[in-house]
Scaffold this motif. Structure first.
Motif, short mmCIF file in Angstrom:
data_model
loop_
_atom_site.label_atom_id
_atom_site.label_comp_id
_atom_site.label_asym_id
_atom_site.label_seq_id
_atom_site.Cartn_x
_atom_site.Cartn_y
_atom_site.Cartn_z
N GLN A 52 1.25 -1.15 -0.14
CA GLN A 52 -0.11 -0.10 0.03
C GLN A 52 1.03 1.48 0.50
OE1 GLN A 52 -3.05 0.32 -0.82
NE2 GLN A 52 -4.38 -0.80 0.16
N LEU A 53 1.92 1.54 1.15
CA LEU A 53 3.04 2.47 0.81
C LEU A 53 3.28 2.72 -0.90
CD1 LEU A 53 4.04 1.71 4.49
CD2 LEU A 53 3.32 4.13 3.96
N ASN A 54 3.87 1.41 -1.04
CA ASN A 54 4.55 2.09 -2.69
C ASN A 54 3.14 2.07 -3.69
OD1 ASN A 54 7.46 0.66 -2.90
ND2 ASN A 54 6.54 -0.65 -1.31
N LYS A 55 2.49 1.19 -3.35
CA LYS A 55 1.05 1.96 -4.16
C LYS A 55 1.12 3.59 -4.15
CE LYS A 55 -3.10 1.99 -3.23
NZ LYS A 55 -4.41 2.18 -3.54
N ASN A 56 0.73 4.53 -3.02
CA ASN A 56 0.58 5.59 -2.36
C ASN A 56 1.69 6.24 -2.58
OD1 ASN A 56 -1.71 4.63 -2.08
ND2 ASN A 56 -1.72 4.15 -0.16
N GLY A 57 2.67 5.82 -3.27
CA GLY A 57 4.40 6.46 -3.71
C GLY A 57 5.36 7.23 -2.14
N ARG A 58 5.30 5.98 -1.30
CA ARG A 58 6.22 6.03 -0.92
C ARG A 58 6.70 4.94 -0.61
NH1 ARG A 58 5.00 10.23 3.28
NH2 ARG A 58 7.22 9.04 3.73
N PRO A 59 7.81 5.15 -1.52
CA PRO A 59 8.46 3.47 -1.40
C PRO A 59 8.99 3.04 -0.49
CG PRO A 59 9.09 5.18 -2.96
CD PRO A 59 8.08 6.20 -2.14
N THR A 60 8.97 1.43 0.10
CA THR A 60 9.04 1.07 1.15
C THR A 60 9.24 -0.24 0.94
OG1 THR A 60 7.25 2.07 2.58
CG2 THR A 60 7.84 0.10 3.22
N LYS A 61 10.30 -1.31 1.59
CA LYS A 61 10.79 -2.66 1.62
C LYS A 61 10.42 -2.59 2.70
CE LYS A 61 14.19 -2.20 -2.84
NZ LYS A 61 14.99 -1.98 -3.02
N ALA A 62 10.34 -4.96 2.85
CA ALA A 62 9.93 -5.55 4.20
C ALA A 62 12.02 -5.13 3.94
CB ALA A 62 9.95 -6.74 3.13
N LEU A 63 12.12 -6.50 5.57
CA LEU A 63 12.70 -6.11 6.07
C LEU A 63 13.67 -8.06 6.08
CD1 LEU A 63 14.33 -3.22 7.40
CD2 LEU A 63 15.26 -3.97 5.93
N ILE A 64 12.21 -8.73 7.09
CA ILE A 64 12.45 -9.94 6.98
C ILE A 64 10.94 -10.11 7.33
CG2 ILE A 64 12.48 -8.95 10.12
CD1 ILE A 64 14.33 -11.55 10.23
N THR A 65 10.38 -11.74 7.61
CA THR A 65 9.02 -11.73 7.69
C THR A 65 9.13 -12.91 8.90
OG1 THR A 65 7.24 -12.69 6.26
CG2 THR A 65 9.61 -14.11 5.97
N THR A 66 8.55 -12.39 9.38
CA THR A 66 8.31 -13.34 10.96
C THR A 66 6.79 -14.77 10.46
OG1 THR A 66 6.56 -12.22 11.69
CG2 THR A 66 8.62 -11.35 12.39
N ASP A 67 6.14 -14.98 9.84
CA ASP A 67 4.96 -15.72 9.43
C ASP A 67 5.05 -15.73 7.73
OD1 ASP A 67 3.50 -13.97 12.09
OD2 ASP A 67 3.34 -13.89 9.49
N GLN A 68 4.80 -17.25 8.64
CA GLN A 68 4.24 -18.08 6.83
C GLN A 68 2.88 -18.19 6.61
OE1 GLN A 68 6.34 -21.40 6.25
NE2 GLN A 68 6.53 -22.00 8.18
N ARG A 69 1.93 -18.39 7.61
CA ARG A 69 0.30 -18.12 7.74
C ARG A 69 0.06 -16.70 8.99
NH1 ARG A 69 0.73 -23.12 9.13
NH2 ARG A 69 -0.20 -23.11 10.98
N ALA A 70 -1.22 -16.27 7.98
CA ALA A 70 -1.68 -15.07 9.01
C ALA A 70 -2.28 -15.33 10.03
CB ALA A 70 -2.99 -14.47 8.28
#
Length: 361
Positions: free
Chosen positions: A106-124
């Motif tokens: 969403q942030l990227n879509k809205n013109g605020r480039p953002t990146k994930a650094l580490i994922t913590t889980d593989q199911r919600a």
């Protein structure tokens, strides 16, 4: 999200609107033994949505002094919901955030480039539907029956999630959509743990979808009864097909460009927290994070911590395969995101790979 999309109705419940929630800042005083000397001005901040164990990596990193070990004095900020967490990061009131990867998109879509650094889980981990106990006792004991039920005034059943656009809403909507039910109910945002439970207790909502600690608390108090659990592996895999990066720690790309040392320090601390969680018992983890999750009981928190161990991604890297599985959920009319974002534009893996090298698992 637009209230006009797919004719699905989204409203706010009086008294539990998430944007009315204050931002509470939790700073831990340095009472520990000798930490490495902190350079003048080497500070940072991290935001998490609500006070549940789902965000335990940030709590552990703070409690164990991992940020200080990297030479930074951090504070944690409770945003009040995933959407508010995203807004705090976007407005630069926080350096890093933890929430569903949808907020990165969403942030990227809205013109605020953002990146994930580490994922913590593989199911919600926060998709469990609890219906009001009085309705359950009337025989409304499935999510299908709940969606067909009408309130005394003839209106649709009200399904509550922490925030519209957050993790629970995204995944709850997708699973009910696959059942043909998403557009038959009214979705509302009900805020943090206290207001989530309060809205179910006072019957302002009819169904609450949230983390296992929250819905278990509702069951314990006689306010609700769990009727559908997409977070369970069998249900998840039948619909989604396997692992997906869900909750991630992330930051603005500008932070990566301007403060790479801070980004590396943060990633190192979160990676070390993941390692602590992997090797520790639920009781040991709760001892580290208990001050952050006081709105739910000890037993409820231990239950959620145990579940988090089952859904955790112990490597933290986002693979092309897991990312591809999530795209069918992320790019939809509900989210309003139409333009796909390549995995390399959504995830900065160099910091985690450096953390892996410095702190081998």
């Amino acid at each position: 999200f637009s209230s006009r999309r797919r004719h699905t109705r989204y409203i706010s419940v009086t008294g539990v609107q998430t944007c009315a929630l204050p931002i509470s800042i939790i700073a831990v005083a340095a009472t520990a033994p000798a930490w490495p000397a902190l350079a003048q001005g080497k500070t940072g901040s991290a935001v998490y949505p609500v006070a549940v164990p789902s965000y335990e990596v940030q709590f552990v990193a703070m409690d164990k002094g991992y940020f200080k070990d990297e030479g930074f004095d951090f504070k944690l900020i409770q945003g009040g919901s995933g959407v508010k967490t995203r807004e705090i990061l976007a407005s630069r009131q926080g350096d890093f955030a933890m929430a569903d990867i949808i907020h990165v998109l969403q942030l990227n879509k809205n013109g605020r480039p953002t990146k994930a650094l580490i994922t913590t889980d593989q199911r919600a981990p926060g998709v469990r539907f609890a219906i009001r106990k009085d309705l359950f006792d009337q025989g409304i004991d499935t999510v299908q029956k709940a969606a067909e039920w009408k309130r005394p005034d003839g209106k649709r059943a009200i399904f509550g999630v922490s925030s519209l656009g957050g993790t629970s809403h995204l995944w709850s909507h997708y699973f009910t959509e696959k059942l043909g039910l998403a557009d038959k109910v009214t979705w509302v945002g009900v805020g943090n743990v206290d207001t989530m439970l309060g809205s179910l207790k006072t019957k302002q909502i009819d169904v609450l979808s949230s983390a296992i600690s929250v819905v278990t608390e509702a069951e314990k108090n006689g306010w609700g009864k769990v009727i559908y659990s997409p977070s369970d592996e069998k249900t998840w895999n039948a619909v989604i097909g396997g692992p997906v990066p869900v909750n991630v720690n992330f930051c603005l790309t500008a932070t990566i460009d301007k403060e790479p040392e801070k980004v590396q320090a943060f990633t190192n601390a979160i990676w070390r927290a993941q390692q602590f969680i992997k090797k520790s018992t639920p009781e040991q983890i709760l001892a580290s994070i208990e001050r952050y999750v006081g709105s739910t009981s000890k037993n409820s928190n231990l239950l959620e911590i145990g579940e988090l161990k089952e859904v955790s991604d112990w490597n933290g890297l986002i693979t092309p395969e897991s990312y591809a599985r999530g795209e069918k959920v992320w790019y939809s009319e509900l989210t309003g995101i139409k333009q796909p974002l390549k995995v390399e534009d959504a995830f900065a893996d160099k910091f985690l790979k450096a953390a892996h090298a410095k702190y081998p698992a």
